[in-house]
Design a protein around this motif. Structure first.
Motif, PDB file in Angstrom:
ATOM      1  N   ILE A  34      34.879  72.208  25.849  1.00 19.38           N
ATOM      2  CA  ILE A  34      34.767  73.637  25.545  1.00 19.38           C
ATOM      3  C   ILE A  34      34.443  74.414  26.819  1.00 19.38           C
ATOM      4  O   ILE A  34      34.989  75.499  27.059  1.00 19.38           O
ATOM      5  CB  ILE A  34      33.686  73.871  24.475  1.00 19.38           C
ATOM      6  N   CYS A  37      37.610  74.732  29.056  1.00 16.09           N
ATOM      7  CA  CYS A  37      38.813  75.319  28.479  1.00 16.09           C
ATOM      8  C   CYS A  37      39.150  76.662  29.138  1.00 16.09           C
ATOM      9  O   CYS A  37      38.313  77.550  29.243  1.00 16.09           O
ATOM     10  CB  CYS A  37      38.614  75.503  26.973  1.00 16.09           C
ATOM     11  N   CYS A  71      36.392  74.039  19.780  1.00 18.60           N
ATOM     12  CA  CYS A  71      36.477  75.112  20.777  1.00 18.60           C
ATOM     13  C   CYS A  71      36.725  76.453  20.081  1.00 18.60           C
ATOM     14  O   CYS A  71      37.720  76.609  19.372  1.00 18.60           O
ATOM     15  CB  CYS A  71      37.601  74.812  21.760  1.00 18.60           C
TER      16      CYS A  71
END
Length: 386
Positions: A34, A37, A71
């Motif tokens: 996450i 990203c 996410c």
């Protein structure tokens, strides 16, 4: 509108402390995915529009590689794909939204044995519904159900519960549709289901985790378990769009994060207090406590949180469900026309003209290009336009 603050921002602040938060390797990997990203660490790509010839520079998501479902940034595209896949399965009958909750007594068990507990939750809910649906006194037909697991409350504390969409009716042993005749709130009495659900759950939990103390089970029978149903949907075509809000929802969206105080190390986010009629308020947490609560909702590796049962299960969809739709059409209940099946997803369109699909000209960074254009999820262009 893009959120001002993200979960990734908080993880970036505390990245040096993540290993000191008593995380499992699986939780640590998910949080790192996450955090990375759509950052430089993932590389990027330059796209060009076939229509307006605009160039767009974007960083790659981490989810196309790890398929990280936790996410907050990468769930919109998956949600749209799921909705499209479900639209062809709609029946022109009323649908109910039913929620099965667990008492907080089971929270320590959920933390130590999440896979076993959540599997028992799914199985006991479906067996409870089948016990009523198969009974000729209630319906005498095979039910269908789509169930979605949520593990959080608005304050990010652990609160496992199951959101279920159940059509009003079922398929008889002869293969014909049998309309439900229950009250407007649900097919069966939710009070009666609550007792049955508790009994099934405790019985299956004893078999799944035989080492749990007897005192835990004694405490479980001291509480009334909460099962509640919302009124049926106004129109069947609203069902999938409504359920889509739940399927790819995570513990907290980026839009709920109102402020991040880096000096004091706090996070302020919005929430609703359902005990006060959904009143909106705010909560401030230490960043470490925010991360601790967030990681409580990272599901075990490979665990399926969206499941289909009965005549909505995979064994029915290919052959029997279309026949059931035709049968309902013969009864005067025509098949529902998909609401957005013909619409073109904007995730792969040019953000400038929204007419043509972007074509990847160049990929850069250490991760390398995706295998194909469709694997680039939820494009968010940077600041360069030509």
């Amino acid at each position: 509108m893009r959120p001002k603050h993200t979960v990734a921002d908080i993880l970036e602040m505390e990245q040096l402390q993540l290993r000191n938060l008593s995380l499992t390797s699986w939780h640590y990997r998910a949080l790192q995915a996450i955090r990375r990203c759509r950052t430089k660490a993932m590389g990027g790509h330059i796209d060009k529009c076939d229509c307006c010839h605009a160039l767009h520079i974007s960083y790659n998501p981490d989810s196309y590689r790890d398929r990280n479902r936790h996410c907050p940034t990468c769930q919109g595209h998956k949600r749209e794909e799921w909705i499209r896949a479900r639209e062809g399965e709609l029946l022109n009958v009323p649908y109910f939204h039913v929620v099965f909750t667990l008492p907080d007594t089971l929270n320590p068990v959920a933390l130590r044995h999440p896979k076993e507990l959540y599997r028992v939750l799914f199985d006991s809910v479906w067996e409870t519904l089948c016990a009523f649906g198969n009974n000729p006194k209630h319906l005498g037909a095979r039910l269908g159900m789509i169930a979605v697991l949520h593990t959080w409350g608005q304050n990010l504390q652990l609160h496992p519960h199951l959101h279920c969409i159940v059509p009003k009716g079922g398929v008889s042993k002869a293969g014909f549709w049998k309309k439900g005749t229950g009250k407007d709130d649900f097919l069966f009495s939710v009070e009666a289901m609550s007792g049955k659900y508790r009994g099934r759950f405790v019985s299956k939990l004893r078999k799944a985790l035989p080492h749990l103390p007897q005192s835990l089970y004694d405490d479980l029978f001291k509480h009334n378990w909460v099962v509640y149903s919302k009124p049926p949907f106004g129109r069947p075509e609203h069902v999938i769009e409504y359920l889509g809000r739940y399927t790819h929802k995570i513990a907290i969206s980026n839009h709920r994060i109102l402020a991040i105080d880096k000096e004091n190390g706090t996070v302020t986010f919005s929430l609703k207090v359902y005990r006060k009629g959904g009143k909106k308020t705010t909560m401030a947490l230490d960043t470490k406590e925010f991360i601790r609560r967030f990681q409580l909702h990272i599901l075990p590796k490979g665990f399926t949180r969206i499941r289909h049962y009965g005549f909505l299960g995979s064994s029915w969809k290919k052959d029997k469900l279309p026949l059931l739709q035709l049968q309902l059409a013969d009864m005067g209940l025509t098949q529902i026309e998909p609401l957005i099946a013909e619409e073109k997803s904007l995730h792969h369109c040019c953000p400038s003209c929204k007419k043509k699909t972007l074509v990847t000209l160049l990929s850069f960074g250490s991760r390398g290009p995706p295998k194909n254009h469709e694997q680039i999820i939820d494009r968010k262009p940077l600041k360069y336009n030509a």
